[in-house]
Design an enzyme around this catalytic site. Sequence first.
Site, PDB file in Angstrom:
ATOM      1  N   ASN A  53     -25.285 -12.943  36.700  1.00 36.77           N
ATOM      2  CA  ASN A  53     -26.576 -12.881  37.389  1.00 36.77           C
ATOM      3  C   ASN A  53     -27.080 -11.447  37.254  1.00 36.77           C
ATOM      4  O   ASN A  53     -26.418 -10.520  37.708  1.00 36.77           O
ATOM      5  CB  ASN A  53     -26.395 -13.251  38.871  1.00 36.77           C
ATOM      6  CG  ASN A  53     -27.659 -13.077  39.698  1.00 36.77           C
ATOM      7  OD1 ASN A  53     -27.574 -12.927  40.911  1.00 36.77           O
ATOM      8  ND2 ASN A  53     -28.831 -13.091  39.083  1.00 36.77           N
ATOM      9  N   GLY A  54     -28.224 -11.305  36.610  1.00 36.55           N
ATOM     10  CA  GLY A  54     -28.763  -9.955  36.402  1.00 36.55           C
ATOM     11  C   GLY A  54     -29.391  -9.878  35.034  1.00 36.55           C
ATOM     12  O   GLY A  54     -29.747 -10.896  34.438  1.00 36.55           O
ATOM     13  N   TYR A  65     -38.034 -13.121  49.003  1.00 34.45           N
ATOM     14  CA  TYR A  65     -38.215 -14.447  48.420  1.00 34.45           C
ATOM     15  C   TYR A  65     -36.924 -15.169  47.999  1.00 34.45           C
ATOM     16  O   TYR A  65     -36.732 -16.327  48.316  1.00 34.45           O
ATOM     17  CB  TYR A  65     -39.148 -14.353  47.206  1.00 34.45           C
ATOM     18  CG  TYR A  65     -39.247 -15.642  46.440  1.00 34.45           C
ATOM     19  CD1 TYR A  65     -40.133 -16.634  46.841  1.00 34.45           C
ATOM     20  CD2 TYR A  65     -38.430 -15.897  45.339  1.00 34.45           C
ATOM     21  CE1 TYR A  65     -40.199 -17.843  46.171  1.00 34.45           C
ATOM     22  CE2 TYR A  65     -38.495 -17.100  44.667  1.00 34.45           C
ATOM     23  CZ  TYR A  65     -39.372 -18.071  45.076  1.00 34.45           C
ATOM     24  OH  TYR A  65     -39.429 -19.259  44.416  1.00 34.45           O
ATOM     25  N   CYS A 109     -30.418 -16.196  38.661  1.00 35.59           N
ATOM     26  CA  CYS A 109     -29.240 -17.028  38.484  1.00 35.59           C
ATOM     27  C   CYS A 109     -28.347 -16.964  39.705  1.00 35.59           C
ATOM     28  O   CYS A 109     -28.455 -16.058  40.517  1.00 35.59           O
ATOM     29  CB  CYS A 109     -28.438 -16.553  37.274  1.00 35.59           C
ATOM     30  SG  CYS A 109     -29.358 -16.671  35.749  1.00 35.59           S
TER      31      CYS A 109
END
Length: 495
Positions: free
Chosen positions: A128-129, A279, A29
């Site tokens: 995010n996580g 990435y 995210c």
Amino acid sequence: MNRYPKDFKLNEAIELSKESPFSDLHEECGVCGVIGTDEAAHLVYLGLTTLQHRGQESAGIVSFDGRTNRHVGMGLVADVFRKENLVTLNGNCAIGHVRYSTTGSSSIINAQPLLAGTPYGELAVAHNGNFTNAQEMRKKLEQSGSIFQTTTDTEVIMHLIAKSGEKNLIAAIRSALAKVEGAYSLLFAVKSKNKHGGEGTLIGVRDPLGFRPLVLGKLNKSWVFASETCAFDLLGASSVREVAPGEMVIIEKGKEPRSLPLTDRMPKKSAFCIFEFIYFARPDSKIYGHSVYEIRRELGRQLAREAPAQQVDCVIAVPDSSVVAAIGYAEESGLPFEVGFIRSHYVGRTFIEPSQHMRDFRVKMKYNPIKENLAGKSIVLIDDSIVRGTTSRKLVRMLLAAGVKEIHMRISSPPITGPCHYGIDTPNKDELIAAQKSINEIRKYLGVTTLRYMSMEGLLKSAKSGNYCTGCFSGNYPTRLPARKGAKGEIALKC
Ligand code: 5GP
Ligand code: MG
């Protein structure tokens, strides 16, 4: 009643969905927040477009003026936000989120930012996580009467805050976060009850190990949080600093940011996700104090030193994610870098009939080899990672069909042998090819002449200074891990 057409083979459809180039590992995210300008939501919208690579399934923004404004939807930022909904997102405090989720049907209810009424005012959160103990915490909360609206791990934090019994929001957030484990870069926006017009306060928090990035920037008199610095470049904001692992940064309108530690017992070492360098993060971002481009290029150089290839004509990349590593490999080995594939950026999430005949279209829609440039050549093919191996196998077949003589595949990360528990939607161990097969078996499966991966030492050396989480490669996970149920068909718990 059977919901599927007569000739529909469910197992095959499941297999096919695994083979989609969009369903290997999934992006996690991205978060962005702005305070201190009437254009807050517009700036968040722009910021989210730069973070689109971190999640393409849903996008959303919450902003506060006298009212609370929320707009979320499925799809890309540009599809979710139209002029007519952006103009409703008024106020000088806004947060936004882009998300990938693991289940399709329930996704819209899980779209973030989440919003809830709490004793401290209306609270919005973007995460995010992944909270590794979310299931346990959810169970406990449900037993004590909480009613959940979504199936995300993120909602757990809202309930913990609402129930904390603390005097103020800051104490409530600290108390709630003391109960959760795992990875979180969080943005909160709160509309305090007692302020004139209900003005917002913006809060950025990073977990004590700092798994996921979170940066703080400044734009004139306003402040910006974002997952990556590439958002600041678009907005014209200056990058002030990273939110430190275990730090809470509180920004009230017209005031300077205040910093508080999340806990009195900070871990000695951080655990930055090293896969961000390999990435996830955009090469034009700076995270964990390093340029992603520089590190990714160094990964390529290191790979060339560790795993040279003999008698080859050129180096090609699988665009876009391995281009920078391929440039590094070419540079170090003195071989020319050539464009071997053209990648279509316009495919998006596309419906493909799940039949054998249509199977190959999935990868072919995304990548097309430049035959004239490849026929008769021996090549080094660089990719950043192999997950299930299904995409790589198809790309290899396409290259061979284009007349490539020999393929020497080089991977700029070590073999992925375990799932990520901290926010990346990696498949389970039984689907990870490197957890199931030896390198030589993978080589045969892919159909390449030689296959070499980056060593762990080489990876750590290229990532320079920093303490990293390498769990998906090494099996060394830096936190306790509650028993995790199979990911398939389960509620979405990742972000
Ligand atoms: P595989 O050959 O294992 O099917 O897929 C490997 C490819 O997946 C690589 O090109 C790599 O760049 C890509 N990849 C790695 N992580 C992710 C991710 O999180 N999301 C997506 N969409 N692709 C990923
Ligand atoms: Mg790739």
